[in-house]
Design an enzyme around this catalytic site. Structure first.
Site, short mmCIF file in Angstrom:
data_model
loop_
_atom_site.label_atom_id
_atom_site.label_comp_id
_atom_site.label_asym_id
_atom_site.label_seq_id
_atom_site.Cartn_x
_atom_site.Cartn_y
_atom_site.Cartn_z
N ASP A 134 4.56 -7.21 3.57
CA ASP A 134 4.36 -5.91 2.94
C ASP A 134 2.92 -5.46 3.19
OD1 ASP A 134 4.97 -3.65 1.50
OD2 ASP A 134 4.52 -4.56 -0.44
N HIS A 141 -2.35 5.93 -1.88
CA HIS A 141 -1.85 4.91 -2.80
C HIS A 141 -2.94 3.90 -3.14
CE1 HIS A 141 0.76 2.00 -4.76
NE2 HIS A 141 0.38 1.08 -3.89
CA CA Z 1 4.78 -2.74 -1.73
#
Ligand code: CA
Length: 423
Positions: A134, A141
């Site tokens: 990930d 973000h």
């Molecule tokens: Ca994530």
């Protein structure tokens, strides 16, 4: 120009204007019909195409495909054949189903063996995921999370614009769209408490992400450059990286997320090939400071893909809570894969790499509840009058996405999951 992407092509299968699956898409997935064994498929409009039946009927006879390649429980074997063959299959499907080609259209018996209504099948996990990574590649973000959890003046850590930051996630708990997600339990430290407590998470969140799936192996010790990355990326899917924010906050120092993330991630069932997305390439942001040479890239390396998240409280209508775009990423997939392997890390067919939460530049385009409701300070109103700071039991969360240009819409379908109470 890839002929299968020609925007003038139409299919003899009826495709509605707002369908995600025109003849220019031709994604790959795995379905099951009743008690039959799983098969590989593509989809046009609302018709699922049984590729195993097509092969048995001789429609791929001019290609060097292993027999039974579409009769497996995952696409790994098919993808491992390599792009020359998998692209040839996509091109052949484009021929078989385009207007003017009668070879299957006028063969009623064959058509009945090949075509199934999409609502008559169950879609399964498209690949066996060996490893899952990930990334954390959206500047907005990372800035939002850094602002909330650390320091608004130094929201981005010093490494962020030099390294496509990522971590190794958990592959075993990646589930396909439609699978219920059970609210996880874990340790948390309440704000004024002096010792941790244990129980169901109070801050269950989604993360709006895209994932790419690799289709080619590099040898341990070898690296993949940004110029070579496309050869290794088979395609893309929508990805929801479910997160427990209260668990995350307590556990993430010093080694990053652990139980806050490994209870479930969910993925859409159709893998849209990188080739189908070629017409939707776009330039990314200017990267300043300049990146190290191994992260430099040439050509449009971002994709213009509209992304939306919907929440449906139990017994109520769904409502759209955010709209954003994959093009808002700071780091692109070529850079992500180059960074992932620059130390010689080997990758495998079927591995999944999520983008990280994709937050756009405005507060209505953020990719998680944490950001949309700003740590619970700005709850979102649902159609049934209730408010959401995070996700409740019984809520259904759906991510949808599509690219559109020249009246051609290449969609991903959806990844949708309902939340069950903690066990
Ligand atoms: Ca994530």
């Amino acid at each position: 120009m890839i002929e299968a992407n020609n925007s003038n092509l139409t299919s003899w299968i009826k495709v509605k204007a707002d369908s995600d699956f025109p003849i220019q898409n031709l994604p790959f997935g795995i379905y099951r019909e009743g008690s039959d064994s799983p098969k590989a498929a593509t989809i046009i409009g609302d018709q699922v195409v049984n590729l195993d039946a097509l092969q048995k009927l001789g429609f791929f006879s001019k290609m060097d495909l292993p027999s039974g390649i579409f009769a497996h429980t995952t696409l790994n074997g098919f993808i491992a054949l390599g792009k020359p063959l998998t692209n040839a299959v996509r091109n052949r499907l484009s021929e078989i189903f385009r207007d003017g080609n009668a070879e299957l259209r006028d063969n009623q018996e064959a058509k009945e063996a090949v075509l199934i209504d999409s609502d008559a099948v169950e879609m399964l996990m498209p690949v066996r995921v060996g490893d899952y990574t990930d990334f954390y590649s959206s500047e907005q973000h990372a800035t939002n999370v850094g602002t909330m959890f650390r320091d608004p003046d130094n929201a981005l850590l010093p490494n962020w614009k030099h390294i496509p930051v990522g971590y190794h996630g958990r592959a075993s708990s990646i589930v396909v769209s439609g699978t219920d997600v059970t609210r996880p339990k874990g340790q948390t430290m309440e704000p004024e408490a002096n010792k941790p407590s244990f129980g169901p998470t109070k801050r269950l969140d989604f993360e709006l992400e895209m994932a790419f799936i690799t289709g080619k192996v590099n040898e341990l010790g070898d690296s993949i450059s940004t110029d070579q990355a496309d050869e290794y990326i088979f395609g893309f899917a929508l990805f929801n990286d479910w997160s427990a924010r209260d668990v995350q906050k307590w556990e993430y120092v010093p080694l990053g997320p652990f139980l806050a993330k490994n209870f479930a991630s969910s993925v859409s069932p159709w893998i849209v090939t990188m080739e189908a997305l070629e017409p939707f390439r776009t330039a990314g942001p200017v990267q300043d400071p300049e990146v190290l040479p191994y992260l430099k890239y040439s050509g449009d390396s971002h994709f213009d893909i509209n992304l939306e998240v919907f929440i449906q409280p139990e017994g109520a209508d769904e409502t759209c809570v955010t709209r954003t775009n994959f093009k808002h990423m700071y780091w692109n997939v070529r850079q992500q894969l180059a960074h992932h392997t620059v130390n010689g890390c080997n990758i495998n067919v079927g591995d999944m790499y999520a983008s990280g939460t994709i937050s756009g530049p405005t507060p209505d385009s953020y990719g998680s509840m944490l950001e949309l409701a700003w740590k619970g300070t700005k709850p979102l109103l649902m159609p049934d009058g209730t408010e959401r700071k995070f996700i409740h039991d019984g809520d259904r969360v759906s991510i949808r996405g599509y690219a559109e240009r020249d009246s051609v819409r290449i969609g991903f379908g959806e990844v949708t999951n309902k939340i069950k109470p903690a066990k």
